[in-house]
Design a protein around this motif. Structure first.
Motif, short mmCIF file in Angstrom:
data_model
loop_
_atom_site.label_atom_id
_atom_site.label_comp_id
_atom_site.label_asym_id
_atom_site.label_seq_id
_atom_site.Cartn_x
_atom_site.Cartn_y
_atom_site.Cartn_z
N VAL A 104 -34.08 -95.11 32.35
CA VAL A 104 -32.65 -94.80 32.47
C VAL A 104 -31.91 -96.08 32.14
CG1 VAL A 104 -30.80 -94.06 33.98
CG2 VAL A 104 -33.06 -93.07 34.22
N HIS A 105 -31.10 -96.03 31.09
CA HIS A 105 -30.32 -97.21 30.70
C HIS A 105 -29.29 -97.50 31.79
CE1 HIS A 105 -27.73 -99.86 28.40
NE2 HIS A 105 -28.76 -99.99 27.56
N PRO A 106 -29.10 -98.76 32.16
CA PRO A 106 -28.12 -99.09 33.20
C PRO A 106 -26.69 -98.64 32.88
CG PRO A 106 -29.53 -100.98 32.77
CD PRO A 106 -29.85 -99.94 31.74
N ARG A 107 -26.34 -98.49 31.60
CA ARG A 107 -25.00 -98.05 31.22
C ARG A 107 -24.84 -96.53 31.23
NH1 ARG A 107 -23.71 -99.63 25.85
NH2 ARG A 107 -22.02 -98.16 26.17
N ALA A 108 -25.88 -95.81 31.53
CA ALA A 108 -25.77 -94.35 31.61
C ALA A 108 -25.05 -93.98 32.90
CB ALA A 108 -27.15 -93.71 31.58
N GLU A 109 -24.06 -93.12 32.80
CA GLU A 109 -23.30 -92.69 33.98
C GLU A 109 -23.78 -91.29 34.36
OE1 GLU A 109 -18.83 -91.41 34.59
OE2 GLU A 109 -19.02 -93.59 34.28
N ILE A 110 -24.34 -91.18 35.56
CA ILE A 110 -24.92 -89.93 36.02
C ILE A 110 -24.16 -89.46 37.24
CG2 ILE A 110 -27.01 -88.81 36.84
CD1 ILE A 110 -28.55 -91.10 35.40
N GLY A 111 -23.69 -88.22 37.21
CA GLY A 111 -22.91 -87.67 38.31
C GLY A 111 -23.74 -87.41 39.55
N LYS A 112 -23.05 -87.10 40.63
CA LYS A 112 -23.65 -86.85 41.93
C LYS A 112 -24.44 -85.54 41.90
CE LYS A 112 -22.11 -86.55 46.71
NZ LYS A 112 -20.92 -86.60 47.56
N PRO B 17 -42.16 -88.34 44.94
CA PRO B 17 -41.72 -88.92 43.67
C PRO B 17 -40.34 -88.47 43.22
CG PRO B 17 -43.53 -87.38 43.33
CD PRO B 17 -43.35 -87.53 44.80
N SER B 18 -39.94 -87.25 43.53
CA SER B 18 -38.62 -86.80 43.08
C SER B 18 -37.51 -87.56 43.80
CB SER B 18 -38.46 -85.30 43.27
OG SER B 18 -38.61 -84.94 44.62
N ARG B 19 -37.64 -87.76 45.10
CA ARG B 19 -36.63 -88.52 45.85
C ARG B 19 -36.70 -90.00 45.52
NH1 ARG B 19 -36.85 -86.48 51.95
NH2 ARG B 19 -37.15 -88.70 52.10
N GLN B 20 -37.91 -90.52 45.38
CA GLN B 20 -38.09 -91.93 45.06
C GLN B 20 -37.48 -92.29 43.71
OE1 GLN B 20 -42.19 -93.12 44.83
NE2 GLN B 20 -42.01 -94.36 46.67
N SER B 21 -37.70 -91.48 42.71
CA SER B 21 -37.19 -91.77 41.37
C SER B 21 -35.66 -91.75 41.34
CB SER B 21 -37.76 -90.80 40.35
OG SER B 21 -37.40 -89.48 40.66
N VAL B 22 -35.05 -90.79 42.02
CA VAL B 22 -33.59 -90.74 42.07
C VAL B 22 -33.04 -91.97 42.78
CG1 VAL B 22 -31.60 -89.48 42.99
CG2 VAL B 22 -33.46 -88.23 41.88
N LEU B 23 -33.70 -92.40 43.85
CA LEU B 23 -33.26 -93.61 44.57
C LEU B 23 -33.36 -94.84 43.67
CD1 LEU B 23 -32.28 -95.07 47.07
CD2 LEU B 23 -34.63 -95.12 47.89
N ASP C 192 -22.97 -92.75 49.43
CA ASP C 192 -22.58 -91.35 49.42
C ASP C 192 -23.50 -90.53 48.51
OD1 ASP C 192 -20.90 -89.08 49.94
OD2 ASP C 192 -20.00 -89.39 47.96
N THR C 193 -23.78 -91.06 47.32
CA THR C 193 -24.64 -90.37 46.37
C THR C 193 -26.07 -90.26 46.89
OG1 THR C 193 -23.29 -91.23 44.58
CG2 THR C 193 -25.43 -90.36 43.97
N CYS C 194 -26.60 -91.35 47.44
CA CYS C 194 -27.97 -91.32 47.97
C CYS C 194 -28.09 -90.42 49.19
CB CYS C 194 -28.43 -92.73 48.30
SG CYS C 194 -28.81 -93.70 46.85
N THR C 195 -27.05 -90.38 50.03
CA THR C 195 -27.08 -89.48 51.18
C THR C 195 -27.18 -88.03 50.72
OG1 THR C 195 -25.77 -91.02 52.49
CG2 THR C 195 -25.84 -88.75 53.25
N CYS C 196 -26.46 -87.69 49.66
CA CYS C 196 -26.47 -86.33 49.12
C CYS C 196 -27.80 -86.02 48.42
CB CYS C 196 -25.31 -86.16 48.15
SG CYS C 196 -25.34 -84.64 47.21
N GLU C 197 -28.22 -86.90 47.51
CA GLU C 197 -29.37 -86.60 46.65
C GLU C 197 -30.72 -86.88 47.29
OE1 GLU C 197 -27.15 -87.77 42.48
OE2 GLU C 197 -28.53 -89.19 43.40
N VAL C 198 -30.82 -88.00 47.97
CA VAL C 198 -32.12 -88.45 48.46
C VAL C 198 -32.37 -87.99 49.89
CG1 VAL C 198 -33.54 -90.50 48.89
CG2 VAL C 198 -32.02 -90.45 46.92
N LEU C 199 -31.33 -88.03 50.73
CA LEU C 199 -31.50 -87.72 52.15
C LEU C 199 -31.08 -86.31 52.52
CD1 LEU C 199 -30.25 -91.11 53.62
CD2 LEU C 199 -32.59 -90.43 53.01
N GLY C 200 -30.68 -85.51 51.55
CA GLY C 200 -30.33 -84.12 51.82
C GLY C 200 -29.06 -83.94 52.63
N GLY C 201 -28.14 -84.90 52.54
CA GLY C 201 -26.85 -84.77 53.21
C GLY C 201 -26.84 -85.22 54.66
N LYS C 202 -27.92 -85.81 55.15
CA LYS C 202 -28.00 -86.26 56.55
C LYS C 202 -27.55 -87.73 56.63
CE LYS C 202 -31.80 -83.12 57.26
NZ LYS C 202 -33.24 -83.01 57.36
#
Length: 188
Positions: free
Chosen positions: A73-81, A35-41, A8-18
């Motif tokens: 990014v530390h694995p314990r960091a919680e990042i919102g959608k 790079p912006s999409r790749q790094s978020v993924l 759900d998060t990757c569909t929103c952030e990386v794929l633009g909701g598609k």
């Protein structure tokens, strides 16, 4: 992070909701020149694999983040959608912290780890926040919702909602609430 939340998060952030062909399109992003999409993924892969106990894949994704983008990014960091990284270079997001939804983070931003005496997750950044290049969060530094943190600001104090902060150390330079006087200070 659960697998369904990851998709759900990757569909929103990386794929633009598609939502069509999600797996193939995510695989394409891994080998793309965005790079912006790749790094978020990669950030989301680290979070998913760390939560599932897949340490080999998590370490590989973390290695790719560090070597390709200089992004830690530390694995314990919680990042919102809704995370956006227009220029994903030299960004550090420490452990034990929480970042809200729909945040825009530019290059060379450091959000330090939660203080040692803090239990659980520490919310450093609220929802709908923009962190301009060079912003640093240290000590008790945190901001609320709908906040803009100026370039090279050093946030070492707590700030509430609907403000613009800038400077070293950071201070409120403008309130964005309707009806508030300019420069009003809003603390948590």
């Amino acid at each position: 992070m659960l697998h369904t939340k990851f998709l759900d998060t990757c569909t929103c952030e990386v794929l633009g909701g598609k939502p069509r062909w999600v797996y193939l399109r995510l695989l394409k992003v891994l080998f793309s020149r965005s790079p912006s999409r790749q790094s978020v993924l990669y950030i989301r892969l680290v979070q998913l694999c760390s939560s599932q106990g897949w340490s080999i894949i998590a370490n590989w994704a973390q290695y790719r983040l560090v070597t390709s983008f200089g992004l830690y990014v530390h694995p314990r960091a919680e990042i919102g959608k809704g995370l956006r990284l227009p220029h994903p270079t030299s960004i550090v997001l420490g452990g034990g912290l929480q970042i809200g939804e729909r945040c825009l983070i530019y290059q060379q931003v450091t959000v330090g780890a939660a203080p040692r005496n803090h239990d659980g997750l520490m919310q450093r950044v609220g929802d709908d926040v923009t962190l301009y290049p060079g912003a640093k969060f240290v000590g008790r530094g945190r901001v609320g919702n709908r906040v803009v943190v100026g370039a090279n600001a050093l946030v070492a104090d707590e700030f509430g909602d609907d403000v613009v902060v800038a400077g070293v150390p950071a201070r409120v330079i403008r309130s964005t609430r309707a009806g508030d006087r300019v420069g009003a200070v809003h603390r948590l």
